[in-house]
Design a protein around this motif. Structure first.
Motif, PDB file in Angstrom:
ATOM      1  N   ASN A  77       0.829  -1.210   0.000  1.00 44.88           N
ATOM      2  CA  ASN A  77       0.000   0.000   0.000  1.00 44.88           C
ATOM      3  C   ASN A  77       0.863   1.259   0.000  1.00 44.88           C
ATOM      4  O   ASN A  77       1.410   1.646   1.050  1.00 44.88           O
ATOM      5  N   PRO A  78       1.003   1.944  -1.149  1.00 45.82           N
ATOM      6  CA  PRO A  78       1.750   3.204  -1.178  1.00 45.82           C
ATOM      7  C   PRO A  78       1.018   4.281  -0.387  1.00 45.82           C
ATOM      8  O   PRO A  78      -0.206   4.411  -0.470  1.00 45.82           O
ATOM      9  N   THR A  94       3.072   0.779   3.346  1.00 45.07           N
ATOM     10  CA  THR A  94       2.857  -0.298   4.309  1.00 45.07           C
ATOM     11  C   THR A  94       2.612  -1.589   3.542  1.00 45.07           C
ATOM     12  O   THR A  94       2.295  -1.589   2.346  1.00 45.07           O
ATOM     13  N   VAL A  95       2.745  -2.678   4.268  1.00 44.44           N
ATOM     14  CA  VAL A  95       2.312  -3.984   3.775  1.00 44.44           C
ATOM     15  C   VAL A  95       1.265  -4.474   4.759  1.00 44.44           C
ATOM     16  O   VAL A  95       1.543  -4.616   5.952  1.00 44.44           O
ATOM     17  N   PRO A 102      -1.408  -3.413   9.130  1.00 45.04           N
ATOM     18  CA  PRO A 102      -0.010  -3.339   8.683  1.00 45.04           C
ATOM     19  C   PRO A 102       0.845  -4.410   9.351  1.00 45.04           C
ATOM     20  O   PRO A 102       0.746  -4.638  10.557  1.00 45.04           O
ATOM     21  N   VAL A 103       1.659  -5.067   8.568  1.00 46.65           N
ATOM     22  CA  VAL A 103       2.555  -6.093   9.090  1.00 46.65           C
ATOM     23  C   VAL A 103       3.706  -5.408   9.820  1.00 46.65           C
ATOM     24  O   VAL A 103       4.301  -4.446   9.327  1.00 46.65           O
ATOM     25  N   THR A 104       4.036  -5.900  10.987  1.00 44.78           N
ATOM     26  CA  THR A 104       5.141  -5.322  11.763  1.00 44.78           C
ATOM     27  C   THR A 104       6.207  -6.353  12.113  1.00 44.78           C
ATOM     28  O   THR A 104       7.249  -6.002  12.666  1.00 44.78           O
ATOM     29  N   ASP A 105       5.966  -7.604  11.785  1.00 45.84           N
ATOM     30  CA  ASP A 105       6.894  -8.675  12.158  1.00 45.84           C
ATOM     31  C   ASP A 105       7.408  -9.370  10.901  1.00 45.84           C
ATOM     32  O   ASP A 105       6.647 -10.055  10.205  1.00 45.84           O
ATOM     33  N   TYR A 106       8.690  -9.173  10.599  1.00 47.44           N
ATOM     34  CA  TYR A 106       9.305  -9.718   9.393  1.00 47.44           C
ATOM     35  C   TYR A 106      10.520 -10.571   9.747  1.00 47.44           C
ATOM     36  O   TYR A 106      11.177 -10.336  10.766  1.00 47.44           O
ATOM     37  N   TRP A 139       6.833   1.899   6.357  1.00 48.71           N
ATOM     38  CA  TRP A 139       8.202   1.908   5.860  1.00 48.71           C
ATOM     39  C   TRP A 139       8.491   3.244   5.181  1.00 48.71           C
ATOM     40  O   TRP A 139       7.623   3.812   4.525  1.00 48.71           O
ATOM     41  N   SER A 140       9.724   3.736   5.330  1.00 51.92           N
ATOM     42  CA  SER A 140      10.098   5.026   4.762  1.00 51.92           C
ATOM     43  C   SER A 140      11.448   4.899   4.065  1.00 51.92           C
ATOM     44  O   SER A 140      12.373   4.268   4.593  1.00 51.92           O
ATOM     45  N   VAL A 141      11.558   5.499   2.883  1.00 54.61           N
ATOM     46  CA  VAL A 141      12.823   5.475   2.152  1.00 54.61           C
ATOM     47  C   VAL A 141      12.969   6.768   1.364  1.00 54.61           C
ATOM     48  O   VAL A 141      11.998   7.300   0.825  1.00 54.61           O
ATOM     49  N   LYS A 142      14.200   7.287   1.320  1.00 54.86           N
ATOM     50  CA  LYS A 142      14.467   8.493   0.536  1.00 54.86           C
ATOM     51  C   LYS A 142      14.593   8.082  -0.926  1.00 54.86           C
ATOM     52  O   LYS A 142      15.484   7.329  -1.300  1.00 54.86           O
TER      53      LYS A 142
END
Length: 319
Positions: A77-78, A94-95, A102-106, A139-142
């Motif tokens: 999900n963007p 998010t996933v 939202p998934v928090t455990d990977y 999740w965040s990314v530049k």
């Protein structure tokens, strides 16, 4: 061959199986003589095989990885909707899982919980990024996309207790856009004074051995540095639809047998004929560089004709 047998062979011939896997893992094993382990993963694809540590069973699928935004109840999900050309953007997503949250455990695969690949639709640009967790499953990314156009983003991950997955979504950058032609077939790439040559061919439907050799100033590089737990990472994308395959080399740093260059061996299985773009990430002297190639996959190997059993001819009436 009876009708059922013919139909079975036909369906098998259409099966789409990408071998190898990323993002999550170590995946690719040897081929040449095919590896003893199953290194498949662009298949069942939407999935990336693990780094060899986890044993989660992948869900079989006829859809190659990255073509779906949702699979097995998980959805990419963007959260960021506006990106301007050349402007650094805090891209968030998010996933969500089967419960809609939202998934928090990977699981950690190749030193990361999630790998994020962004490519332009014409396959002229490529970025392998590693987002950070901003909290609550975000999740965040530049992200900087230099020009207008359509891009494809792939999230490669393994939720704890679930199968490895590769989900994809389009990223739009507004502005005038003129797609470029796919780069011509190439087996040599140069980047920052390094030359990388590729030996091997892609054969649809079977594991193919690819050997990439790294040299600098004409001399073999024998001290490649581990990057995310491997001496190299290879991503393959099918032209036109951008079906995704991430494979990893045979062996790993510190296993007592894998050399730190100049050669990195991969095994990949592509699902169909056609053109593919390959992107190799490797690290040397503290910096990660990317070499890119274009390969054309040949014909799918012929399936052997099943040998009829005696019972099929009515010759064997034993029970």
């Amino acid at each position: 061959m009876n009708t059922a047998a013919k139909l079975g062979s036909y369906v098998l011939g259409l099966a789409v199986v990408f071998g190898g896997a990323l993002g999550a893992g170590k995946a690719v094993g040897p081929v040449g003589a095919p590896p003893a382990e199953d290194h498949s993963a662009m298949a069942a694809p939407t999935a990336s095989a693990g780094h060899g540590e986890h044993v989660t069973q992948q869900t079989k699928s006829d859809t190659p990885g990255g073509l779906q935004v949702s699979q097995n109840g998980y959805t990419l999900n963007p959260l960021t909707t506006t990106i301007k050309p050349g402007e650094p953007t805090d891209y968030r997503f998010t996933v969500t899982g089967p419960d809609g949250k939202p998934v928090t455990d990977y699981q950690v695969e190749h030193d990361k919980k999630l790998h994020f690949i962004v490519v332009s639709r014409d396959l002229g640009s490529f970025q392998h990024l590693h987002p950070t967790e901003a909290g609550d499953g975000v999740w965040s990314v530049k992200l900087t996309l230099s020009s207008a156009g359509t891009y494809r983003a792939f999230a490669d991950f393994s939720p704890t207790g679930g199968s490895a997955l590769t989900l994809g979504t389009d990223v739009l950058v507004a502005g005038d856009y003129e797609p470029k032609a796919l780069p011509q077939v190439s087996r040599t790439a140069t980047v920052d004074g390094y030359t990388v040559t590729l030996d091997g061919d892609l054969t649809p439907g079977q594991a193919s051995k690819l050997t990439l050799k790294v040299t600098k100033d004409g001399k073999p590089v024998t001290d490649l540095q581990p990057y995310l737990g491997a001496y190299g990472h290879l991503v393959a994308l099918r032209a036109k639809d951008l079906a995704y395959l991430h494979v990893h080399p045979d062996g790993e740093p510190g296993d007592g047998k894998t050399k730190a260059g100049p050669e990195i061996v991969f095994y990949a299985e592509v699902p169909s004929t056609g053109d593919y773009r390959l992107f190799l990430d490797f690290q040397h002297e503290g910096e990660v560089r990317t070499a890119d190639f274009t390969l054309s996959a040949g014909r799918r190997p012929e399936l052997p004709t099943p040998t009829p059993t005696p019972s099929e001819h009515g010759d064997d009436h034993s029970h």
